[in-house]
Design an enzyme around this catalytic site. Sequence first.
Site, PDB file in Angstrom:
ATOM      1  N   PHE A 153       4.912   2.294  -5.323  1.00 19.23           N
ATOM      2  CA  PHE A 153       4.393   2.072  -3.971  1.00 19.23           C
ATOM      3  C   PHE A 153       3.915   3.365  -3.349  1.00 19.23           C
ATOM      4  O   PHE A 153       4.222   4.466  -3.813  1.00 19.23           O
ATOM      5  CB  PHE A 153       5.477   1.456  -3.073  1.00 19.23           C
ATOM      6  CG  PHE A 153       6.682   2.344  -2.859  1.00 19.23           C
ATOM      7  CD1 PHE A 153       6.645   3.418  -1.978  1.00 19.23           C
ATOM      8  CD2 PHE A 153       7.863   2.111  -3.547  1.00 19.23           C
ATOM      9  CE1 PHE A 153       7.747   4.247  -1.789  1.00 19.23           C
ATOM     10  CE2 PHE A 153       8.972   2.930  -3.367  1.00 19.23           C
ATOM     11  CZ  PHE A 153       8.912   3.995  -2.484  1.00 19.23           C
ATOM     12  N   MET A 295      10.803  -2.488  -0.797  1.00 14.39           N
ATOM     13  CA  MET A 295       9.804  -2.593   0.266  1.00 14.39           C
ATOM     14  C   MET A 295      10.431  -3.330   1.450  1.00 14.39           C
ATOM     15  O   MET A 295      11.073  -4.359   1.301  1.00 14.39           O
ATOM     16  CB  MET A 295       8.550  -3.306  -0.236  1.00 14.39           C
ATOM     17  CG  MET A 295       8.745  -4.740  -0.688  1.00 14.39           C
ATOM     18  SD  MET A 295       7.284  -5.484  -1.462  1.00 14.39           S
ATOM     19  CE  MET A 295       6.081  -5.481  -0.140  1.00 14.39           C
ATOM     20  N   HIS A 316      18.725   6.408  -7.988  1.00  8.15           N
ATOM     21  CA  HIS A 316      17.300   6.646  -7.725  1.00  8.15           C
ATOM     22  C   HIS A 316      16.690   5.593  -6.823  1.00  8.15           C
ATOM     23  O   HIS A 316      15.510   5.672  -6.482  1.00  8.15           O
ATOM     24  CB  HIS A 316      16.525   6.680  -9.039  1.00  8.15           C
ATOM     25  CG  HIS A 316      16.174   5.341  -9.613  1.00  8.15           C
ATOM     26  ND1 HIS A 316      17.103   4.343  -9.812  1.00  8.15           N
ATOM     27  CD2 HIS A 316      14.983   4.832 -10.045  1.00  8.15           C
ATOM     28  CE1 HIS A 316      16.502   3.285 -10.346  1.00  8.15           C
ATOM     29  NE2 HIS A 316      15.224   3.548 -10.488  1.00  8.15           N
ATOM     30  N   LYS A 386       0.959  -1.412  -2.369  1.00  8.69           N
ATOM     31  CA  LYS A 386       1.429  -1.706  -3.722  1.00  8.69           C
ATOM     32  C   LYS A 386       0.308  -2.255  -4.571  1.00  8.69           C
ATOM     33  O   LYS A 386      -0.709  -2.726  -4.061  1.00  8.69           O
ATOM     34  CB  LYS A 386       2.580  -2.740  -3.679  1.00  8.69           C
ATOM     35  CG  LYS A 386       3.857  -2.217  -3.032  1.00  8.69           C
ATOM     36  CD  LYS A 386       4.949  -3.257  -3.057  1.00  8.69           C
ATOM     37  CE  LYS A 386       5.501  -3.480  -4.426  1.00  8.69           C
ATOM     38  NZ  LYS A 386       6.256  -2.314  -4.932  1.00  8.69           N
TER      39      LYS A 386
END
Length: 388
Positions: A153, A295, A316, A386
């Site tokens: 993204f 998101m 992560h 995206k």
Amino acid sequence: METINNRLINWASILDDKTREQALATARLPFIYPHLALMPDAHLGKGATVGSVIPTLGAIIPAAVGVDIGCGMIAVRTQYVLKDLPKDRKRLREDIERVIPLSAGHNNRTVLGTAEPRVAELRKLAAKAGFDPGQYVPKWALQLGSLGSGNHFIEVCVDETDAIWLFLHSGSRGIGNKIAQHHINVARRLAAAKGTVLPDPDLASLDEGTAEFTHYIKELRWAQRFALLNREEMMDRVITEFGRWVGGPVHEKERINCHHNFTQQETHYGKSVWVSRKGAIKAEAGDPGLIPGSMGTASYVVEGLGNPVSLNSSPHGAGREYSRNAARKTFSLTELKQAMHGIEFRATEAFIDEIPAAYKPIDQVMHDAADLVRVRHKLRQIINVKGD
């Protein structure tokens, strides 16, 4: 944190049985030293678990590095604050979508001027390493400065002080994937030829000192550099478009660029090991890092605490709870739009598998990581880009 059979140290409070068993299968391999560290965002992966830190003596498992070699995050803190921004956020989203190729298989038409020195650097590095990236992807140079799809993204975010951050997630694109798949297959063939019995064929390894290991390391390091430069190239384009949109130059207050699919030699518990972080970032004391949510949820700018038991590592991201297929069957576009309320994004059914509910709650992941990193900034998205 829990210790499992002294071979696996787990930080994930949300952990399904299949992921636990996959991590244990890797942890039991004879060359793991001192133990496998399972991060709070752990979930099933190819061969080895995503969200795991895998230290190995005298060998590397290519699938434990991951197929998107060098995948990671980059973020830039600008001098702008929320009140400085124009109201029309859709225009910036569309401008970013215009200058950066999105989605799997979408590349640049030509090598842009900003990318030329980066491509030249990669050509020199490949020549020095003694291989031709074109054997994997003939037009690999056109992939530099492209995003890809899935959970990759580009975002405009706001922190707790209203400062504006530009934030993106991507890796080594098709060229890195081809390199990874090639060496995973080499390792599998070698294991089969030796008659090595493995819990999963993708846990096949390459032994240090062999020609196959040497070739892998050279090409792996090249792909890691490609991934880092790919993020730099995209970020430069985002900065240019953001500056046009806001009506002034961007002065970078801070830039962080970190891998979360990579391997390197480090010393832990008195021995030199290859540390493969598959969906994990290096978090030595003071290391800057980036941990995105999904998101529509928060992301974090962090600083490593140098926890030795975690092998100086941290999560992560949020980590999946639903597979992509399960997410598509479970959630709807209406639910995605509700989850993204107040965020400028392209509303399409293609993104249903990226809905926040398909991931672990990022705040729980960060709670689990309290002894791994210190939070410097909490970010919330206002624009999301995206690829399908």
